[in-house]
Design an enzyme around this catalytic site. Structure first.
Site, PDB file in Angstrom:
ATOM      1  N   ASP A 133       0.750  -1.261   0.057  1.00 57.49           N
ATOM      2  CA  ASP A 133       0.065   0.163   0.059  1.00 57.49           C
ATOM      3  C   ASP A 133       1.055   1.255   0.032  1.00 57.49           C
ATOM      4  O   ASP A 133       2.212   1.213   0.138  1.00 57.49           O
ATOM      5  CB  ASP A 133      -0.739   0.139   1.404  1.00 57.49           C
ATOM      6  CG  ASP A 133      -1.948   1.061   1.313  1.00 57.49           C
ATOM      7  OD1 ASP A 133      -2.328   1.506   0.202  1.00 57.49           O
ATOM      8  OD2 ASP A 133      -2.397   1.387   2.322  1.00 57.49           O
ATOM      9  N   ASP A 185      -0.098   5.008   1.398  1.00 54.80           N
ATOM     10  CA  ASP A 185      -0.498   5.817   2.621  1.00 54.80           C
ATOM     11  C   ASP A 185      -0.213   4.952   3.970  1.00 54.80           C
ATOM     12  O   ASP A 185      -1.042   3.634   3.896  1.00 54.80           O
ATOM     13  CB  ASP A 185      -1.842   6.572   2.352  1.00 54.80           C
ATOM     14  CG  ASP A 185      -1.856   7.464   1.227  1.00 54.80           C
ATOM     15  OD1 ASP A 185      -1.745   8.741   1.496  1.00 54.80           O
ATOM     16  OD2 ASP A 185      -2.300   7.353   0.332  1.00 54.80           O
TER      17      ASP A 185
END
Length: 261
Positions: free
Chosen positions: A26, A28
């Site tokens: 991922d 963030d």
């Protein structure tokens, strides 16, 4: 429910035994620190050269799977040659793969209209932010005082209600946010499976993430014997089988993996 967790040392040992690795992450809260405003997030210092060096390894394929729009996340990471998945994998692009979910593409006009209406409907709520990502939209309330959170939820659901009633879209939760997505059976787990099937069906998958939307990707990796790694505090329940404290620990793990391979 959180399973019995493996240590990074144990995970490192398992990775050392693999001939090919699909490394997916991922953005963030994983490759970047969490910021109050989505537009302020940047790749952690040192991560770009680590990803570049790992991407040059012939036995490693790297995928970045984000809730952000594809052009947004690929621009923030800025490392060529990787596989980038935006909007939770509804759009994926990279060497050997160019995918846009057809049902998601069909929902673009409705979601764009909902984003415009939400901007107006939430204008009087302090700190409320609407992020339009073409295929999806997100209403953020990280900057909003707690007494307004229920109001945001009610306004959000009222505004997007017609799309939910027709079955065109669905609502999902994220960290201090609500998301509107096309009502298609698709998530980061399916995106991870597609990347693996299309590019490296024999690769050992490992997925790093920090949010509720990453749980499907942990499941996808672990269902074929791979590893899900949750990034965050031990108080959070997760289906991942390993946990790291922070994005800084992810950077350290990437450096460790580079030295290992």
């Amino acid at each position: 429910m959180t399973p019995t967790l493996e240590s990074w040392t144990s995970v490192r040992h398992r990775l050392s035994e693999q001939n090919k690795i699909l490394l997916a992450l991922d953005f963030d809260g994983t490759l970047s620190e969490i910021t109050e405003r989505p537009e302020d997030a940047v790749l952690r210092e040192g991560n770009a050269p680590l990803l570049e060096a790992l991407g040059r390894k012939p036995n490693i394929i790297i995928g970045i799977l984000s809730g952000r729009a594809l052009n947004d996340v690929s621009g923030r990471v800025g490392v060529p040659g990787l596989i980038y998945g935006g909007n939770h994998g509804l759009e994926i692009r990279g060497p050997g793969l160019d995918y846009l979910h057809p049902a998601a593409a069909a929902a673009i006009p409705a979601i764009s209209d909902a984003a415009e209406r939400l901007v107006a409907d939430l204008a009087d709520i302090p700190g409320a932010l609407v992020e339009s990502k073409v295929l999806t939209l997100t209403a953020h309330y990280r900057l909003t005082p707690p007494q307004y959170h229920d109001s945001i939820a009610m306004i959000f659901l009222d505004t997007v209600g017609p799309l939910l009633a027709t079955g065109a879209c669905r609502v999902t939760a994220a960290k201090m946010a609500m998301e509107l997505r096309p009502a298609v059976d698709w998530h980061k787990g399916y995106a991870l499976e597609m990347i693996r099937f299309q590019l490296a069906s024999d690769a050992f998958p490992v997925y790093f993430g920090d949010d509720e939307t990453d749980e499907d990707a942990y499941d996808a990796a672990q269902s074929v014997g791979g590893i899900g790694i949750y990034v965050g505090p031990p108080s959070t329940e997760t289906r991942a089988i390993c946990r790291l404290d922070s994005p800084a620990a992810v950077s350290a793990a990437l450096a460790d993996l580079l030295a290992l391979t």
